[in-house]
Write a protein that holds these residues in place. Sequence first.
Motif, PDB file in Angstrom:
ATOM      1  N   ILE A  53       0.840  -1.208   0.000  1.00  0.00           N
ATOM      2  CA  ILE A  53       0.000   0.000   0.000  1.00  0.00           C
ATOM      3  C   ILE A  53       0.872   1.254   0.000  1.00  0.00           C
ATOM      4  N   LYS A  54       1.956   1.211  -0.733  1.00  0.00           N
ATOM      5  CA  LYS A  54       2.879   2.351  -0.749  1.00  0.00           C
ATOM      6  C   LYS A  54       2.234   3.609  -1.308  1.00  0.00           C
ATOM      7  N   ASP A  55       1.083   3.452  -1.996  1.00  0.00           N
ATOM      8  CA  ASP A  55       0.408   4.613  -2.562  1.00  0.00           C
ATOM      9  C   ASP A  55      -0.647   5.194  -1.627  1.00  0.00           C
ATOM     10  N   TRP A  56      -0.836   4.600  -0.459  1.00  0.00           N
ATOM     11  CA  TRP A  56      -1.815   5.127   0.494  1.00  0.00           C
ATOM     12  C   TRP A  56      -1.259   6.379   1.175  1.00  0.00           C
ATOM     13  N   GLU A  57      -1.984   7.478   1.088  1.00  0.00           N
ATOM     14  CA  GLU A  57      -1.559   8.715   1.738  1.00  0.00           C
ATOM     15  C   GLU A  57      -1.430   8.571   3.260  1.00  0.00           C
ATOM     16  N   PRO A  58      -2.367   7.866   3.954  1.00  0.00           N
ATOM     17  CA  PRO A  58      -2.242   7.729   5.419  1.00  0.00           C
ATOM     18  C   PRO A  58      -0.956   7.053   5.865  1.00  0.00           C
ATOM     19  N   LEU A  59      -0.259   6.384   4.963  1.00  0.00           N
ATOM     20  CA  LEU A  59       1.010   5.762   5.310  1.00  0.00           C
ATOM     21  C   LEU A  59       2.047   6.814   5.711  1.00  0.00           C
ATOM     22  N   SER A  60       1.863   8.047   5.254  1.00  0.00           N
ATOM     23  CA  SER A  60       2.809   9.123   5.552  1.00  0.00           C
ATOM     24  C   SER A  60       2.402   9.945   6.776  1.00  0.00           C
ATOM     25  N   TRP A  61       1.249   9.659   7.354  1.00  0.00           N
ATOM     26  CA  TRP A  61       0.789  10.440   8.498  1.00  0.00           C
ATOM     27  C   TRP A  61       1.624  10.148   9.741  1.00  0.00           C
ATOM     28  N   ASN A  62       2.001  11.203  10.460  1.00  0.00           N
ATOM     29  CA  ASN A  62       2.614  11.013  11.771  1.00  0.00           C
ATOM     30  C   ASN A  62       1.489  10.949  12.811  1.00  0.00           C
ATOM     31  N   LEU A  63       1.844  10.743  14.074  1.00  0.00           N
ATOM     32  CA  LEU A  63       0.812  10.557  15.096  1.00  0.00           C
ATOM     33  C   LEU A  63      -0.010  11.815  15.320  1.00  0.00           C
ATOM     34  N   ASP A  64       0.595  12.978  15.152  1.00  0.00           N
ATOM     35  CA  ASP A  64      -0.171  14.227  15.267  1.00  0.00           C
ATOM     36  C   ASP A  64      -1.230  14.310  14.177  1.00  0.00           C
ATOM     37  N   LYS A  65      -0.890  13.845  12.976  1.00  0.00           N
ATOM     38  CA  LYS A  65      -1.845  13.856  11.874  1.00  0.00           C
ATOM     39  C   LYS A  65      -2.988  12.879  12.141  1.00  0.00           C
ATOM     40  N   TRP A  66      -2.666  11.703  12.684  1.00  0.00           N
ATOM     41  CA  TRP A  66      -3.709  10.746  13.031  1.00  0.00           C
ATOM     42  C   TRP A  66      -4.659  11.330  14.059  1.00  0.00           C
ATOM     43  N   LYS A  67      -4.106  11.977  15.056  1.00  0.00           N
ATOM     44  CA  LYS A  67      -4.933  12.600  16.089  1.00  0.00           C
ATOM     45  C   LYS A  67      -5.825  13.671  15.482  1.00  0.00           C
ATOM     46  N   LEU A  68      -5.276  14.447  14.566  1.00  0.00           N
ATOM     47  CA  LEU A  68      -6.042  15.506  13.905  1.00  0.00           C
ATOM     48  C   LEU A  68      -7.171  14.929  13.056  1.00  0.00           C
ATOM     49  N   GLU A  69      -6.884  13.870  12.315  1.00  0.00           N
ATOM     50  CA  GLU A  69      -7.895  13.274  11.447  1.00  0.00           C
ATOM     51  C   GLU A  69      -9.015  12.617  12.244  1.00  0.00           C
ATOM     52  N   LEU A  70      -8.681  11.999  13.363  1.00  0.00           N
ATOM     53  CA  LEU A  70      -9.722  11.382  14.187  1.00  0.00           C
ATOM     54  C   LEU A  70     -10.639  12.426  14.804  1.00  0.00           C
ATOM     55  N   TRP A  78      -7.497  -0.129  13.788  1.00  0.00           N
ATOM     56  CA  TRP A  78      -6.912  -0.678  15.009  1.00  0.00           C
ATOM     57  C   TRP A  78      -5.721   0.192  15.428  1.00  0.00           C
ATOM     58  N   ILE A  79      -5.776   0.730  16.634  1.00  0.00           N
ATOM     59  CA  ILE A  79      -4.674   1.524  17.170  1.00  0.00           C
ATOM     60  C   ILE A  79      -4.337   0.971  18.548  1.00  0.00           C
ATOM     61  N   GLY A  80      -3.073   0.585  18.770  1.00  0.00           N
ATOM     62  CA  GLY A  80      -2.745  -0.014  20.054  1.00  0.00           C
ATOM     63  C   GLY A  80      -1.320   0.230  20.482  1.00  0.00           C
ATOM     64  N   SER A  81      -1.106   0.125  21.779  1.00  0.00           N
ATOM     65  CA  SER A  81       0.223   0.343  22.344  1.00  0.00           C
ATOM     66  C   SER A  81       1.052  -0.935  22.256  1.00  0.00           C
ATOM     67  N   GLN A  82       2.300  -0.841  22.652  1.00  0.00           N
ATOM     68  CA  GLN A  82       3.185  -2.007  22.704  1.00  0.00           C
ATOM     69  C   GLN A  82       2.574  -3.074  23.619  1.00  0.00           C
ATOM     70  N   GLY A  83       2.522  -4.312  23.133  1.00  0.00           N
ATOM     71  CA  GLY A  83       1.996  -5.411  23.934  1.00  0.00           C
ATOM     72  C   GLY A  83       0.506  -5.644  23.798  1.00  0.00           C
ATOM     73  N   ALA A  84      -0.220  -4.717  23.198  1.00  0.00           N
ATOM     74  CA  ALA A  84      -1.652  -4.925  22.985  1.00  0.00           C
ATOM     75  C   ALA A  84      -1.856  -6.141  22.088  1.00  0.00           C
ATOM     76  N   PHE A 136       3.993   0.567  19.307  1.00  0.00           N
ATOM     77  CA  PHE A 136       2.741   1.279  19.048  1.00  0.00           C
ATOM     78  C   PHE A 136       2.379   1.057  17.585  1.00  0.00           C
ATOM     79  N   SER A 137       1.122   0.766  17.332  1.00  0.00           N
ATOM     80  CA  SER A 137       0.744   0.308  15.994  1.00  0.00           C
ATOM     81  C   SER A 137      -0.589   0.896  15.542  1.00  0.00           C
ATOM     82  N   VAL A 138      -0.643   1.200  14.250  1.00  0.00           N
ATOM     83  CA  VAL A 138      -1.901   1.573  13.595  1.00  0.00           C
ATOM     84  C   VAL A 138      -2.055   0.690  12.370  1.00  0.00           C
TER      85      VAL A 138
END
Length: 288
Positions: free
Chosen positions: A16-33, A121-127, A224-226
């Motif tokens: 999915i190298k063409d997916w724009e969300p692949l370039s989002w940092n965590l601040d961007k994810w927070k903003l989009e949500l 799916w968004i989760g911390s280490q070990g989730a 941490f994973s999305v």
Amino acid sequence: MSDDEINFPRLLKNGIKDWEPLSWNLDKWKLELNRESLEIRTGKLNPAFNYPQWETTTKMNNVPSGDFFSPEYQNSMVEKGEWGYFDYKYMRDLFPPSTLSLFSWNSLGLKDRDGMDSTLWIGSQGAHTPCHQDSYGYNLVCQLVGTKKWILFPPNQTEYLKPSRVPYEESSVYSDINFHQVQRNPVHVFNKLQYTTPYIVTLRPGDVLYVPRHWWHFVQNITFSVSVNTWVECKEDNQSRLEESLVRIQAALLSQSISRFYIIYILNMDTSSSSLPIRIQVLHNIYP
């Protein structure tokens, strides 16, 4: 693909190298949500029990979005020996249509399918989620942030995985084996596992995993994973729907014959969840 290829997991690197969300940092994810807080399921990294960490052993907490996406908060969870994840089955309720269109599955052969038909799916280490088998369809999983480990087993090795419908959850068959803390399982469990042939893969940003129908899987975040996934219907699902209907009737009958105190142990859900009375009533309504 041949039948062998269809019936075996496949890892597509940079699929999915063409997916724009692949370039989002965590601040961007927070903003989009665009949510002040997230309902996070939290559990223990090293619980004292030897069975899988069912949802009844976890808790739901409202966490400010800014906190959950911050490295400081994530590090504090690990220091406290905890993990947490946020999953949302219907991404269409999270994002506007313009954002949903960015999660397009067209390049993977699924025409006109995007975030409208996907789960986040968004989760911390070990989730992690206990090892289970989905009743319907096949699964495509796209990794966007961090790394996640998948351990998969073919359907013909079910007898070695201690399958159970308790705890009950619609369209999921669970394994009683604790893959999160394998060393805690009884010796006889290890003796059976030696006959399995697990397929183990680590997903990294841009990777796509194809999970065939009815393959067992245990999933755990290394960092941490999305990730985003979509379940795709199969013609064989009609038979599975009939089988699931019969299981639901059995669960409904059982829920009528025992007290609420015991019901919370046969349903795979957090006992503090406000949805508990609703889900019990749904079972009762199936077979009044």
